[in-house]
Design an enzyme around this catalytic site. Sequence first.
Site, short mmCIF file in Angstrom:
data_model
loop_
_atom_site.label_atom_id
_atom_site.label_comp_id
_atom_site.label_asym_id
_atom_site.label_seq_id
_atom_site.Cartn_x
_atom_site.Cartn_y
_atom_site.Cartn_z
N ASN A 1 -29.58 24.70 24.02
CA ASN A 1 -30.08 25.49 25.14
C ASN A 1 -29.63 26.95 25.12
O ASN A 1 -30.24 27.79 25.75
CB ASN A 1 -29.67 24.85 26.47
CG ASN A 1 -28.20 24.48 26.50
OD1 ASN A 1 -27.73 23.73 25.66
ND2 ASN A 1 -27.47 25.01 27.47
N HIS B 1 -38.05 19.63 34.78
CA HIS B 1 -38.11 21.05 35.16
C HIS B 1 -37.93 21.99 33.98
O HIS B 1 -38.06 23.20 34.12
CB HIS B 1 -37.11 21.37 36.29
CG HIS B 1 -35.67 21.46 35.89
ND1 HIS B 1 -35.03 22.66 35.68
CD2 HIS B 1 -34.73 20.51 35.67
CE1 HIS B 1 -33.76 22.43 35.37
NE2 HIS B 1 -33.55 21.13 35.35
N THR C 1 -35.48 3.86 45.29
CA THR C 1 -36.91 4.17 45.43
C THR C 1 -37.24 5.38 44.58
O THR C 1 -36.55 6.39 44.62
CB THR C 1 -37.24 4.41 46.92
OG1 THR C 1 -36.85 3.24 47.65
CG2 THR C 1 -38.72 4.69 47.11
N CYS D 1 -25.32 27.62 32.77
CA CYS D 1 -24.31 26.75 33.35
C CYS D 1 -22.93 27.39 33.28
O CYS D 1 -22.00 26.94 33.93
CB CYS D 1 -24.29 25.42 32.64
SG CYS D 1 -25.92 24.71 32.55
N GLY E 1 -32.08 15.43 33.39
CA GLY E 1 -31.38 15.40 32.11
C GLY E 1 -29.93 14.94 32.25
O GLY E 1 -29.43 14.16 31.43
N THR E 2 -29.27 15.41 33.27
CA THR E 2 -27.86 15.08 33.46
C THR E 2 -27.68 13.57 33.63
O THR E 2 -26.82 12.96 32.98
CB THR E 2 -27.31 15.83 34.69
OG1 THR E 2 -27.48 17.24 34.47
CG2 THR E 2 -25.84 15.52 34.92
C1 PLP Z 1 -30.91 21.63 31.54
C2 PLP Z 1 -30.27 20.77 30.53
C3 PLP Z 1 -29.67 19.54 30.89
C4 PLP Z 1 -29.57 19.10 32.32
O1 PLP Z 1 -30.81 18.70 32.83
P1 PLP Z 1 -31.00 18.62 34.42
O2 PLP Z 1 -32.33 17.97 34.59
O3 PLP Z 1 -30.98 20.01 34.93
O4 PLP Z 1 -29.91 17.76 34.96
C5 PLP Z 1 -29.13 18.77 29.89
N1 PLP Z 1 -29.18 19.15 28.60
C6 PLP Z 1 -29.75 20.30 28.22
C7 PLP Z 1 -29.78 20.66 26.77
C8 PLP Z 1 -30.31 21.16 29.16
O5 PLP Z 1 -30.85 22.30 28.77
#
Ligand code: PLP
Length: 396
Positions: free
Chosen positions: A152, A202, A238, A326, A72-73
């Site tokens: 979140n 995840h 890769t 976080c 996500g990041t």
């Molecule tokens: C967990 C999360 C992210 C980050 O995702 P990662 O795969 O852990 O880098 C970004 N945005 C939201 C809303 C999240 O809950």
Amino acid sequence: MNRMIYLDNAATTRITDEVLACMLPFLKDSYGNPSSIYDLGANNKDALSEARKKIAGVLSCEPQNIFFTSGGTESDNWALIGTAESRAHQGKHLITSKIEHHAVIHTCQYLEKRGFEITYLDVDEQGFVKKETLMNALRPDTVMVSIMTANNEIGTIQPIAELGELLKNHPAYFHTDAVQAFGQIPIKPEEWHIDMLSASSHKFHGPKGAGFLYVRDGIRLPSFLHGGKQERGQRAGTENVAAIVGMGKAAEIAAQTMGVRDERERALRDYMISRIEKEIPYCHLNGPRRNRLANNVNISFSFVEGETLVVLLDMEGICCSGGSACTSGQVAVSHVLKAIHLEPETARGALRFTLNEETTKADIDYTIDRLKEVLDESRRMNSSYRSFIGINQRHS
Ligand SMILES: *Cc1c(COP(=O)(O)O)cnc(C)c1O
């Protein structure tokens, strides 16, 4: 008691056995590089296309709209920085909200240091971005609007379709961080006029270290990682084949089970909220009662620190989170709880429980019973609580 109750599914989720099983061959015998042309590599290439198709199926888009990332990041960084840099000649204004994940907020702060102007939209007391607020912030030089699909911390589900409708005729790209929403609620990028969307494996029972960015036809983002020709030259390196295969499977399962899970989790969520509200005095539900993620419970308890409760509940075998994962470890009040105008004391007493489809009523009952005990204990040690309920400290 060795019981473990995992109620922190917004932080991460357990990888499903079926998902793990389909990954294993790619961590062992099928180790070829997808870019190689002999069979061992080609098998991996096929596995990547299968995963891409499965994810595209969930979003009713074409496989070519899906770009694999490390999570996500990275997806958020790519969407925002890629858009800002490639459209700087058209405008240097971006809009986001005050309750985004740090992957968006900190990326915006990075862009501010590089000469971009960011408007952080206010949200209402439930965390909703109002259509009018967005409308008033839009400018001719706005090149991107990034509003998360679901929050979140407090579970607020934004009216993304409405916001998309509003942006339909504006040149700004519309990005949504759907990391918490993907696999939990139906999302229709095309119908909702979403230009880009981030998700992370995840968070929907896939492995860590894989995610994707949906990019609609007609937008070509500049490459974020430079090197080989992977991801049609857009994201070099890769591919993390095993994780991507797992993510594809997890996405497929999430889509198939969404309806049943939603109903189950929603019922348990509401049961948990109502039991807490009935049985525990001086608490406050954070976030909305409607248009809330089916698995999210976020409640503030007065006269205690959420972080203290997290530690005490951990000793009882319960995993949950104070505010946002976080921000735990930091004393700072969550920016989300601040944005919905909670008093700092109320914000500090926040606890977040995020359920999954395996959570049972017995788990919830056990959790609430333990919560009542640890809460009682910590409140009794709190001097403002004691003076509030009129117990004289000298007698205790
Ligand atoms: C967990 C999360 C992210 C980050 O995702 P990662 O795969 O852990 O880098 C970004 N945005 C939201 C809303 C999240 O809950």
